[in-house]
Structure formats: C-alpha cells, structure tokens
Design a protein around this motif. Structure first.
Motif, mmCIF file in Angstrom:
data_model
loop_
_atom_site.group_PDB
_atom_site.id
_atom_site.type_symbol
_atom_site.label_atom_id
_atom_site.label_comp_id
_atom_site.label_asym_id
_atom_site.label_seq_id
_atom_site.Cartn_x
_atom_site.Cartn_y
_atom_site.Cartn_z
ATOM 1 N N ALA A 84 0.959 -1.224 -0.056
ATOM 2 C CA ALA A 84 -0.011 -0.134 -0.073
ATOM 3 C C ALA A 84 0.725 1.274 -0.221
ATOM 4 O O ALA A 84 0.309 2.302 -0.529
ATOM 5 C CB ALA A 84 -0.848 0.028 1.007
ATOM 6 N N ASN A 85 2.082 1.146 0.632
ATOM 7 C CA ASN A 85 2.894 2.526 0.759
ATOM 8 C C ASN A 85 4.157 1.852 0.228
ATOM 9 O O ASN A 85 5.418 1.482 0.932
ATOM 10 C CB ASN A 85 2.992 2.947 2.086
ATOM 11 N N SER A 109 -7.099 7.827 -3.784
ATOM 12 C CA SER A 109 -8.636 7.356 -3.239
ATOM 13 C C SER A 109 -9.225 8.374 -2.558
ATOM 14 O O SER A 109 -8.733 8.953 -1.554
ATOM 15 C CB SER A 109 -8.430 6.062 -2.540
ATOM 16 N N ILE A 111 -12.315 7.568 -0.047
ATOM 17 C CA ILE A 111 -13.110 6.423 0.522
ATOM 18 C C ILE A 111 -14.183 7.091 1.673
ATOM 19 O O ILE A 111 -13.831 7.748 2.459
ATOM 20 C CB ILE A 111 -12.084 5.800 1.428
ATOM 21 N N PHE A 116 -15.884 2.320 6.770
ATOM 22 C CA PHE A 116 -14.962 1.930 7.735
ATOM 23 C C PHE A 116 -16.004 1.624 9.117
ATOM 24 O O PHE A 116 -16.756 2.448 9.138
ATOM 25 C CB PHE A 116 -13.888 2.906 8.260
ATOM 26 N N LEU A 130 -12.217 -2.205 8.040
ATOM 27 C CA LEU A 130 -13.439 -2.134 7.016
ATOM 28 C C LEU A 130 -14.659 -2.621 7.739
ATOM 29 O O LEU A 130 -14.512 -3.479 8.294
ATOM 30 C CB LEU A 130 -12.804 -2.863 5.608
ATOM 31 N N THR A 137 -7.155 -0.538 6.758
ATOM 32 C CA THR A 137 -6.355 0.475 5.998
ATOM 33 C C THR A 137 -5.469 1.078 7.006
ATOM 34 O O THR A 137 -6.098 1.639 8.228
ATOM 35 C CB THR A 137 -7.237 1.268 5.356
ATOM 36 N N ILE A 139 -2.849 4.038 7.990
ATOM 37 C CA ILE A 139 -2.295 5.477 7.743
ATOM 38 C C ILE A 139 -1.319 5.733 8.432
ATOM 39 O O ILE A 139 -1.380 5.459 9.895
ATOM 40 C CB ILE A 139 -3.479 6.488 7.549
#
Length: 157
Positions: A84-85, A109, A111, A116, A130, A137, A139
């Motif tokens: 993802a990163n 994205s 979202i 969530f 989710l 997800t 962050i």
C-alpha cells in the motif's frame, strides 16, 4: 502535507498492524485455545509420569503453533503495508466532510467514512477497520493530529 515513506515508517506501521491483528477478538480466542492446549498437554504429561509416545510432542506443537501465528501475522502485515505504501513514495491524507482522501505516489482514493467500522490509533499507524471485514487500512500516524483522530472517530463511529 506529504510524508516520505521509508523503511523505518514501514516497520513501525507493520508493527502496529501486527499488534492489532494479534490482539483482536478472534485472535484472543486463538491464543486462549493454544494456551489451553499447552496446559492440558503439560498436565497430561505430568499425570502419566512423562512423555509416552506422541503425547510428549503436544507441548512442543502448541508452542510451535504460537510462534508460527506470530511470524505469519508479522510477515503478512509487512507485505500489506509495503504494497500500500511503496518505499520512496510520498503518502498524504485529507479529511473531507463525507470521505477520506488518501494518496500514495501517483495513486489516490476517496473513501467514504461509511466504508469503515472503527479507528485504532497506534504509535506509528492509524488503522481503519473496514466494515464487514477483518481487513484494515493503515495510515501513517504522523499525518494525523490528535484532533484529526477525534474527527475520524466521530465521522466513522
């Protein structure tokens, strides 16, 4: 604000994701079952006066399963965070009125907050679970202030 993704950030985010995965309710049930199997196997060995046949392997197998669960969870978290990163990219986030805007490298994205179910803030990552799934997800925590996390929780909760 954009944050460059480096190995230190990825390790910290993966650690937070792994801790989350190893301490969620389904994992707690697994840990209780594995510890119970270990205790019962030790009691069985004690009651029978020592290892007889395969029963001597049960405590070792219980410990091996615990170690395997941790290793596979950590490896999975590292893979997911890295996918993802990607290292060398920059990640950014913006809290909108009805959705979360996230970008990494050339990808971005929008979202909806309704996607969530919950928010968990770790030391290096904020994990957004989710709705209807066990996936999260991640962050980078450095991108969000304490007030941003409060805002996220109010919009998601």
């Amino acid at each position: 604000m954009a944050l460059p993704v480096d190995e230190k950030l990825l390790r910290g985010m993966a650690r937070d994701a792994a801790i989350y995965a190893l301490t969620r309710p389904a994992a707690i049930v697994m840990w209780v079952a594995l510890v119970a199997a270990f205790v019962v196997s030790i009691l069985n060995l004690t009651a029978t006066g020592g290892a007889q046949g395969l029963s001597g392997l049960l405590p070792v197998a219980s410990i091996a399963l615990m170690v395997y669960a941790v290793v596979m969870t950590v490896a999975g978290a590292r893979r997911a965070v890295r996918a993802a990163n990607p290292p060398g990219s920059a990640v950014w986030i913006r809290l909108g009125d009805s959705s979360l805007h996230v970008g990494t490298g050339s990808r971005s994205s929008d979202i909806a907050y309704t996607t969530f179910q919950s928010v968990r803030a770790g030391r290096h990552a904020v994990l957004l679970r989710l709705r209807g799934a066990s996936a999260v997800t991640a962050i980078p925590r450095a991108l969000l202030s304490d007030d941003d996390i409060v805002t996220l929780r109010s919009r998601i909760g």
